[in-house]
Scaffold this active site. Sequence first.
Site, PDB file in Angstrom:
ATOM      1  N   CYS A 187      14.167 -14.289 -18.280  1.00 43.11           N
ATOM      2  CA  CYS A 187      14.343 -15.478 -19.113  1.00 43.11           C
ATOM      3  C   CYS A 187      13.060 -16.287 -19.008  1.00 43.11           C
ATOM      4  CB  CYS A 187      15.570 -16.284 -18.688  1.00 43.11           C
ATOM      5  SG  CYS A 187      15.500 -16.868 -16.971  1.00 43.11           S
ATOM      6  N   THR A 188      13.098 -17.552 -19.377  1.00 44.25           N
ATOM      7  CA  THR A 188      11.881 -18.363 -19.388  1.00 44.25           C
ATOM      8  C   THR A 188      11.313 -18.563 -17.986  1.00 44.25           C
ATOM      9  OG1 THR A 188      12.730 -19.535 -21.325  1.00 44.25           O
ATOM     10  CG2 THR A 188      10.876 -20.546 -20.165  1.00 44.25           C
TER      11      THR A 188
END
Length: 257
Positions: A187-188
């Site tokens: 994810c980020t």
Amino acid sequence: MSSPAPILNISCYLFVALPDAAELRERLHAEALARELKGTVLLAEEGINLFLAGTPEAVRGWVAMLQADARFAGLSPKESWSAAVPFRKLLVKVKPEIIRMNMPAIRPDQLPRAPALPAATLRRWLDQGHDDEGRPVVTLDTRNAFEVDYGTFDGAIDWRIGKFTDFPAALAAHKSELMGKTVVSFCTGGIRCEKAAIVLQQQGLDGPVYQLEGGILKYFEETDGAHYHGSCFVFDQREALDAGLAPSSEVKPAGKA
């Protein structure tokens, strides 16, 4: 080398038991206000998640204050720079979860963490097309569809979820895609893929499950960004960062004006 822009931006999270989250909120809010920081700090019984910006001295002073509490000694903020503060205000909130999944039993502060895969190892595996045991590797994007449209790893699995709470149902529907493979969730910044990896481990997959340590932003920081196409959406006024962690708001996702 040119000097960095004057504003330091940090993002980090830590799953750690915080039964005193409400009391902690008051102190962290006061300390951030005193340093004129802006951004968001989320607290819950399961941990802390934050995005803050300000002068380097102010930001690092606030982090040092937080790390003086032994529970937060392991915090490792990811840093990037900008010409201006990309947040309009300061918010420090107590919430039921620091990243909402609607699965109360998935508490990373209480459950074994999935193995964290260093960025350099993922890059090497993607270079060679398999892990060190010869097993095929798949990257699983746990972000929302609009974020994925800004950029993702080449060939990443994307279930087009609208929000993170959709992930468990999407996994149930697509579990067969992951069988026989080494799965690297990402994810980020790492927080969503950490929860997602725990759920993946509970699904009885026949291959190993990893989470990308520090997410896309750490991958950008520690590698040249190879095997990643596009930019990484961030939740502030910079909109997206390129592989050099510089604002790239001119890079729009497909179909966006």
